[in-house]
Design a protein around this motif. Structure first.
Motif, PDB file in Angstrom:
ATOM      1  N   ASP A  25       0.892  -1.371   0.134  1.00  0.00           N
ATOM      2  CA  ASP A  25      -0.012  -0.120  -0.046  1.00  0.00           C
ATOM      3  C   ASP A  25       0.856   1.388   0.030  1.00  0.00           C
ATOM      4  OD1 ASP A  25      -1.919   2.000   0.537  1.00  0.00           O
ATOM      5  OD2 ASP A  25      -1.977   1.448   2.605  1.00  0.00           O
ATOM      6  N   TYR A  26       0.794   1.937  -0.960  1.00  0.00           N
ATOM      7  CA  TYR A  26       1.674   3.201  -1.246  1.00  0.00           C
ATOM      8  C   TYR A  26       1.533   4.301  -0.038  1.00  0.00           C
ATOM      9  CZ  TYR A  26       3.289   7.530  -2.961  1.00  0.00           C
ATOM     10  OH  TYR A  26       3.809   8.775  -3.250  1.00  0.00           O
ATOM     11  N   GLU A  27       0.403   4.237   0.394  1.00  0.00           N
ATOM     12  CA  GLU A  27      -0.091   5.453   1.418  1.00  0.00           C
ATOM     13  C   GLU A  27       0.556   5.093   2.768  1.00  0.00           C
ATOM     14  OE1 GLU A  27      -1.467   8.582   1.120  1.00  0.00           O
ATOM     15  OE2 GLU A  27      -1.157   7.935  -0.825  1.00  0.00           O
ATOM     16  N   ASP A  70       7.639   2.226 -13.731  1.00  0.00           N
ATOM     17  CA  ASP A  70       8.503   1.261 -12.991  1.00  0.00           C
ATOM     18  C   ASP A  70       9.856   1.668 -12.531  1.00  0.00           C
ATOM     19  OD1 ASP A  70       9.977   0.389 -14.919  1.00  0.00           O
ATOM     20  OD2 ASP A  70       8.591  -0.966 -15.733  1.00  0.00           O
ATOM     21  N   ILE A  71      10.465   1.150 -11.512  1.00  0.00           N
ATOM     22  CA  ILE A  71      11.646   1.371 -10.864  1.00  0.00           C
ATOM     23  C   ILE A  71      12.629  -0.019 -11.035  1.00  0.00           C
ATOM     24  CG2 ILE A  71      12.886   2.229  -9.049  1.00  0.00           C
ATOM     25  CD1 ILE A  71      10.610   3.852  -8.180  1.00  0.00           C
ATOM     26  N   LEU A  72      13.639   0.113 -11.611  1.00  0.00           N
ATOM     27  CA  LEU A  72      14.359  -1.154 -11.339  1.00  0.00           C
ATOM     28  C   LEU A  72      15.736  -0.743 -10.561  1.00  0.00           C
ATOM     29  CD1 LEU A  72      15.566  -3.867 -12.146  1.00  0.00           C
ATOM     30  CD2 LEU A  72      16.348  -3.017 -14.091  1.00  0.00           C
ATOM     31  N   ARG A  83       6.654  -1.752  -9.231  1.00  0.00           N
ATOM     32  CA  ARG A  83       5.650  -1.034 -10.375  1.00  0.00           C
ATOM     33  C   ARG A  83       4.548  -0.048  -9.683  1.00  0.00           C
ATOM     34  NH1 ARG A  83       4.916  -0.008 -15.645  1.00  0.00           N
ATOM     35  NH2 ARG A  83       2.881  -0.201 -16.188  1.00  0.00           N
ATOM     36  N   LEU A  84       4.545   0.879  -9.947  1.00  0.00           N
ATOM     37  CA  LEU A  84       3.640   1.806  -9.402  1.00  0.00           C
ATOM     38  C   LEU A  84       2.236   1.743  -9.790  1.00  0.00           C
ATOM     39  CD1 LEU A  84       3.098   3.962  -7.012  1.00  0.00           C
ATOM     40  CD2 LEU A  84       3.801   5.693  -8.447  1.00  0.00           C
ATOM     41  N   LEU A  85       1.469   1.286  -9.115  1.00  0.00           N
ATOM     42  CA  LEU A  85      -0.197   1.229  -9.826  1.00  0.00           C
ATOM     43  C   LEU A  85      -1.020   2.338  -9.074  1.00  0.00           C
ATOM     44  CD1 LEU A  85      -0.596  -2.544  -9.271  1.00  0.00           C
ATOM     45  CD2 LEU A  85       0.127  -1.438 -11.336  1.00  0.00           C
ATOM     46  N   GLN A  86      -0.790   3.673  -9.632  1.00  0.00           N
ATOM     47  CA  GLN A  86      -1.374   4.887  -8.951  1.00  0.00           C
ATOM     48  C   GLN A  86      -2.695   5.099  -9.554  1.00  0.00           C
ATOM     49  OE1 GLN A  86       1.198   7.820  -9.152  1.00  0.00           O
ATOM     50  NE2 GLN A  86       0.231   9.262  -7.512  1.00  0.00           N
ATOM     51  N   THR A  91      -3.392   7.857  -4.849  1.00  0.00           N
ATOM     52  CA  THR A  91      -3.182   6.612  -3.829  1.00  0.00           C
ATOM     53  C   THR A  91      -3.037   5.398  -4.765  1.00  0.00           C
ATOM     54  OG1 THR A  91      -5.602   6.090  -3.656  1.00  0.00           O
ATOM     55  CG2 THR A  91      -4.525   7.742  -2.006  1.00  0.00           C
ATOM     56  N   GLY A  92      -2.483   4.401  -4.146  1.00  0.00           N
ATOM     57  CA  GLY A  92      -2.457   3.115  -4.953  1.00  0.00           C
ATOM     58  C   GLY A  92      -1.500   2.033  -4.347  1.00  0.00           C
ATOM     59  N   LEU A  93      -1.186   1.018  -5.159  1.00  0.00           N
ATOM     60  CA  LEU A  93      -0.500   0.041  -4.615  1.00  0.00           C
ATOM     61  C   LEU A  93       0.692  -0.051  -5.347  1.00  0.00           C
ATOM     62  CD1 LEU A  93      -3.322  -2.535  -4.511  1.00  0.00           C
ATOM     63  CD2 LEU A  93      -2.510  -1.237  -2.462  1.00  0.00           C
TER      64      LEU A  93
END
Length: 122
Positions: A25-27, A70-72, A83-86, A91-93
């Motif tokens: 959970d990004y938040e 995404d970030i590697l 992988r940001l699923l915003q 907000t997001g995961l």
């Protein structure tokens, strides 16, 4: 047909070289679920949340009107993929995947994080 979180995590671990996976959970920086070994995934969840936040702050300071796909992170013995699923509200995961560099399949790992096969039920 949807998949459960455990099914999705198990599928990620089937990637050649995958050692650990989490959905975060990004938040809050909290892991919603994780599987695998070799990494404390609760620590990784919190730490990688800070990586994302730092990059978003930098993008804002630069005036970049864009989004993170995404970030590697390449280590000596591991790749860490994020992988940001915003959502539209910010907000997001994000799924986080650790991959052993001795058996890398970055393309397969990135594809799995990019295109989930079915909707996820949490």
């Amino acid at each position: 047909m949807s998949t459960t979180l455990d099914q999705t995590l198990a599928a990620a671990l089937e990637i050649d070289g995958a050692t650990a996976v989490a959905l975060v959970d990004y938040e809050s920086g909290m892991s919603l679920g994780h599987q695998g070994t070799g990494i404390d995934l609760d620590v990784a969840a919190a730490g990688n949340t800070e990586v994302i936040r730092a990059k978003l702050r930098t993008m804002a300071a630069l005036g970049l009107d864009d989004r993170i796909e995404d970030i590697l992170i390449t280590l000596g013995q591991q790749y860490h993929l994020i992988r940001l699923l915003q959502g539209a509200d910010g907000t997001g995961l994000f799924p986080y995947l650790g991959v052993d560099t001795s058996r890398p399949n970055r393309a397969g790992a990135r594809r799995l994080l990019t295109t989930p096969a079915r909707p996820l039920t949490i």
